[in-house]
Design an enzyme around this catalytic site. Structure first.
Site, short mmCIF file in Angstrom:
data_model
loop_
_atom_site.label_atom_id
_atom_site.label_comp_id
_atom_site.label_asym_id
_atom_site.label_seq_id
_atom_site.Cartn_x
_atom_site.Cartn_y
_atom_site.Cartn_z
N CYS A 81 -6.04 1.78 5.81
CA CYS A 81 -6.69 0.55 6.26
C CYS A 81 -6.13 0.18 7.63
O CYS A 81 -5.21 0.83 8.14
CB CYS A 81 -6.46 -0.57 5.25
SG CYS A 81 -4.75 -1.15 5.20
N CYS A 105 -2.27 -0.51 7.52
CA CYS A 105 -1.46 0.71 7.42
C CYS A 105 -1.55 1.54 8.69
O CYS A 105 -0.55 2.14 9.11
CB CYS A 105 -1.89 1.52 6.21
SG CYS A 105 -1.51 0.68 4.66
N GLU A 123 0.94 3.86 1.91
CA GLU A 123 1.49 4.24 3.21
C GLU A 123 2.67 3.36 3.59
O GLU A 123 3.66 3.85 4.14
CB GLU A 123 0.41 4.10 4.31
CG GLU A 123 -0.82 4.92 4.07
CD GLU A 123 -1.93 4.16 3.34
OE1 GLU A 123 -3.11 4.41 3.65
OE2 GLU A 123 -1.62 3.34 2.46
N HIS A 136 0.84 -1.20 0.00
CA HIS A 136 0.00 0.00 0.00
C HIS A 136 0.87 1.25 0.00
O HIS A 136 2.04 1.21 0.40
CB HIS A 136 -0.90 0.01 1.23
CG HIS A 136 -1.98 -1.02 1.21
ND1 HIS A 136 -3.05 -0.98 2.06
CD2 HIS A 136 -2.17 -2.11 0.43
CE1 HIS A 136 -3.84 -2.00 1.82
NE2 HIS A 136 -3.33 -2.71 0.84
#
Length: 146
Positions: free
Chosen positions: A86, A89, A58, A56
């Site tokens: 999410c 993260c 992040e 992801h």
């Protein structure tokens, strides 16, 4: 005119990362990490490109920032991310002890707040910076997929 080094200025840089993800047919989420008004890390979703569910935006940015700083804690840093992180993260944000997170659009389905996850107690949160722009890029991506 937008003020240099404002939350809006840096969120536009995170949006640039979201558009880089979009060009790769990835879910268009972008993130940057700033320290002392300097961008020290950038990231965008690469889950399809790397066939890695943890890739992801992040996570990419946090890893890059930690490497840049030479340590795992991101105190005195700000994470700008176009979509609410999410749970995974948010956990990484928590453990990195990042000082501030600025979020563009909320993720009502998969955002960390829907699961009741808390960030580090010292992490400042700001929501809704360039919310419409951040939301539209994600909505446009999924509408095109349907």
């Amino acid at each position: 005119m937008e003020e240099l080094f404002s939350d809006e200025y840096f969120m536009r840089k995170a949006l640039d990362e979201a558009f880089a993800a979009l060009e790769k047919d990835e879910v268009p989420v972008g993130a940057i990490i700033v320290s002392k008004n300097k961008i020290i890390a950038k990231g965008h979703n690469l889950t399809e490109t790397l066939t890695d569910v943890t890739a992801h935006a992040e996570m990419q940015a946090i890893t890059s920032a930690a490497n840049y700083l030479g340590g795992k804690y991101l105190k005195d840093c700000t994470l700008y991310v176009t979509l609410e992180p999410c749970v995974m993260c948010a956990g990484a944000v928590y453990w990195s002890q990042i000082s501030k997170i600025v979020i563009g659009a909320r993720d009502e389905k998969r955002g960390f707040q829907t699961a009741g996850v808390q960030l580090h107690p010292k992490t400042e949160m700001v929501f809704g910076v360039l919310e419409n722009e951040c939301s539209e890029v994600v909505k446009g991506f999924f509408n095109a997929k349907r």
